[in-house]
Design a protein around this motif. Structure first.
Motif, PDB file in Angstrom:
ATOM      1  N   ASN A 156       3.295  10.557  -4.790  1.00  0.00           N
ATOM      2  CA  ASN A 156       2.184  10.487  -3.848  1.00  0.00           C
ATOM      3  C   ASN A 156       2.566  10.994  -2.470  1.00  0.00           C
ATOM      4  N   ASP A 157       3.893  11.026  -2.164  1.00  0.00           N
ATOM      5  CA  ASP A 157       4.425  11.438  -0.870  1.00  0.00           C
ATOM      6  C   ASP A 157       4.237  10.388   0.212  1.00  0.00           C
ATOM      7  N   LEU A 158       3.297   9.448   0.027  1.00  0.00           N
ATOM      8  CA  LEU A 158       3.104   8.383   1.008  1.00  0.00           C
ATOM      9  C   LEU A 158       4.263   7.397   0.942  1.00  0.00           C
ATOM     10  N   ILE A 159       4.728   6.943   2.104  1.00  0.00           N
ATOM     11  CA  ILE A 159       5.810   5.958   2.149  1.00  0.00           C
ATOM     12  C   ILE A 159       5.279   4.588   1.751  1.00  0.00           C
ATOM     13  N   PHE A 160       4.207   4.176   2.404  1.00  0.00           N
ATOM     14  CA  PHE A 160       3.537   2.921   2.047  1.00  0.00           C
ATOM     15  C   PHE A 160       2.334   3.278   1.176  1.00  0.00           C
ATOM     16  N   TYR A 183      -0.503   1.841   0.366  1.00  0.00           N
ATOM     17  CA  TYR A 183      -1.805   1.193   0.560  1.00  0.00           C
ATOM     18  C   TYR A 183      -2.965   2.186   0.389  1.00  0.00           C
ATOM     19  N   LEU A 184      -2.741   3.462   0.711  1.00  0.00           N
ATOM     20  CA  LEU A 184      -3.804   4.475   0.643  1.00  0.00           C
ATOM     21  C   LEU A 184      -3.607   5.440  -0.530  1.00  0.00           C
ATOM     22  N   LYS A 185      -2.796   5.051  -1.500  1.00  0.00           N
ATOM     23  CA  LYS A 185      -2.420   5.999  -2.550  1.00  0.00           C
ATOM     24  C   LYS A 185      -3.601   6.460  -3.404  1.00  0.00           C
ATOM     25  N   ASP A 186      -4.647   5.641  -3.531  1.00  0.00           N
ATOM     26  CA  ASP A 186      -5.791   6.016  -4.371  1.00  0.00           C
ATOM     27  C   ASP A 186      -6.934   6.636  -3.581  1.00  0.00           C
ATOM     28  N   ILE A 187      -6.691   6.940  -2.303  1.00  0.00           N
ATOM     29  CA  ILE A 187      -7.749   7.461  -1.424  1.00  0.00           C
ATOM     30  C   ILE A 187      -7.491   8.937  -1.131  1.00  0.00           C
ATOM     31  N   ASP A 188      -8.558   9.712  -1.122  1.00  0.00           N
ATOM     32  CA  ASP A 188      -8.469  11.105  -0.700  1.00  0.00           C
ATOM     33  C   ASP A 188      -8.288  11.116   0.818  1.00  0.00           C
TER      34      ASP A 188
END
Length: 402
Positions: free
Chosen positions: A300-304, A306-311
């Protein structure tokens, strides 16, 4: 003889669109009446003074302009038939005399501007404030002639005493009303003559707010906290990352990606003002980031996550989800504070205050401006004044310690 034409003004708005106005010219002097319509320059037909067919609402807006020009022409003819000489501004005033401009129609323009600029949180907040103003008025329409000093004073009293709102919250309502009034003036919908704000009228003074941050010992408690649930530990890590990078906002922390870190530095663009920021990655921040690098895959590249399922390109969904996540983080942080014996009110936002509290007067103000990403050094001075007490403390001691 006065002439009336539709024109495209040359001052574009933040969305890159230009206002359409009705221009009244007499004796080589011109005055403008706003229509509230904005378009991209490519959609304007300068020769025929109308909207090109390439615009999706060309027919509707052109019919609207025809109506407005006809109304203005009628008033111009009436003025011209008057025996007394009338200037172009007098003619413009006559056109407006029988026209009650609805404050809430201009408010809708303001809200639409916020939506177009993807200021979704501000949009939701100000929409709620306008609903509260309507509730106070007990009607859905308000002419600018009615929007005067006595009405605003009554509204101020209503918020303070009936609704028990804080003085700072009341100021936010008044700033919103002033912003909408200024928009109406800029669009040539109303004259400044009745402007209810300023010296001798309604003066908006922003009250000083108390900013309280954690001290060194309290932050060390967070750094060394044990026996926390996974959700509580994650909340502490998000808070600490914000603090370690000089109090970056929670919305920016949640969108941090591994690709934002290169050669020991964080490089990211602030969501609030689109400024590009680059900061060294402190060792303490690296220790937390390494834990998440081991814990999550890099898909996902995101560190946290919390927003992984959001565009992330859908700014409205990101804004709504960020508000929900922030509430949950604050709830976990309050539980952690209770466990650790921290009596100050814990929230994501005080990570920024905590950095200011500890930096105090140790860092030159110009460097703090850079770290805080403030556009104006005055903002930094006012912000840091909450945390600089050494000189005042010394002055007090010099008097009473005898």
């Amino acid at each position: 003889m006065a002439t009336v034409k539709a024109v495209l003004r040359k001052k574009k708005n933040p969305e890159g669109c230009y206002p359409i106005a009705i221009r009244i010219t007499k004796d080589r002097k011109s005055s403008y009446l706003g229509t509230g319509q904005h378009i991209e320059e490519k959609h304007w037909d300068e020769k025929n003074r109308c909207i090109r067919k390439s615009h999706p609402n060309a027919n509707i807006i052109n019919n609207f302009l025809i109506t407005k020009i006809a109304e203005a022409n009628k008033k111009v003819l009436e003025a011209e038939n008057n025996e007394d000489y009338q200037t172009v501004n007098a003619i413009k005033k006559k056109i407006r005399q029988n026209k009650k401009i609805n404050f809430f129609a201009v408010a809708d323009m303001h809200l639409e501007n916020l939506k177009n600029r993807e200021k979704h949180h501000q949009y939701d907040t100000e929409l709620g404030r306008l609903k509260k103003f309507k509730s106070f008025l007990r009607k859905n329409e308000l002419s600018f002639n009615e929007l005067n000093v006595p009405l605003l004073k009554k509204f101020e009293t209503y918020l303070l005493h009936d609704k028990k709102r804080s003085p700072r919250t009341v100021v936010n309502y008044l700033i919103l009303i002033r912003t909408i009034y200024n928009l109406a003036i800029s669009e040539s919908l109303v004259d400044r003559g009745r402007y209810p704000f300023g010296k001798g009228k309604v003066q908006i003074r922003i009250p000083e707010s108390q900013k309280i941050g954690l001290n060194r010992k309290e932050i060390q408690k967070l750094e060394n906290a044990t026996d926390l649930t996974e959700a509580q530990q994650n909340a502490v890590h998000v808070w600490l990352i914000s603090f370690y990078f000089a109090g970056i906002r929670v919305g920016d922390v949640l969108k941090l990606k591994w690709s934002d870190f290169n050669d020991g530095r964080l490089v990211y663009r602030m969501n609030k003002n689109s400024k590009l920021v680059t900061l060294k990655t402190p060792d303490k921040a690296s220790a937390i980031l390494n834990r998440y690098r081991e814990k999550y895959s890099l898909d996902n590249d995101l560190i946290f996550h919390y927003l992984k399922d959001i565009d992330l390109d859908d700014s409205q969904k990101v804004s709504v989800r960020t508000q929900t996540i922030t509430r949950n983080l604050n709830r976990h942080l309050k539980k952690v504070a209770t466990k650790l014996g921290i009596t100050k009110k814990m929230s994501m936002h005080i990570a920024r205050h905590s950095f200011g509290n500890i930096s105090g007067d140790k860092i030159p103000i110009q460097m703090l401006q850079k770290l805080y990403r403030h556009s104006s050094i005055t903002t930094t001075i006012n912000y840091q004044a909450n945390f600089i007490h050494k000189d005042a403390d010394k002055a007090l001691d010099s008097v009473i310690n005898f």
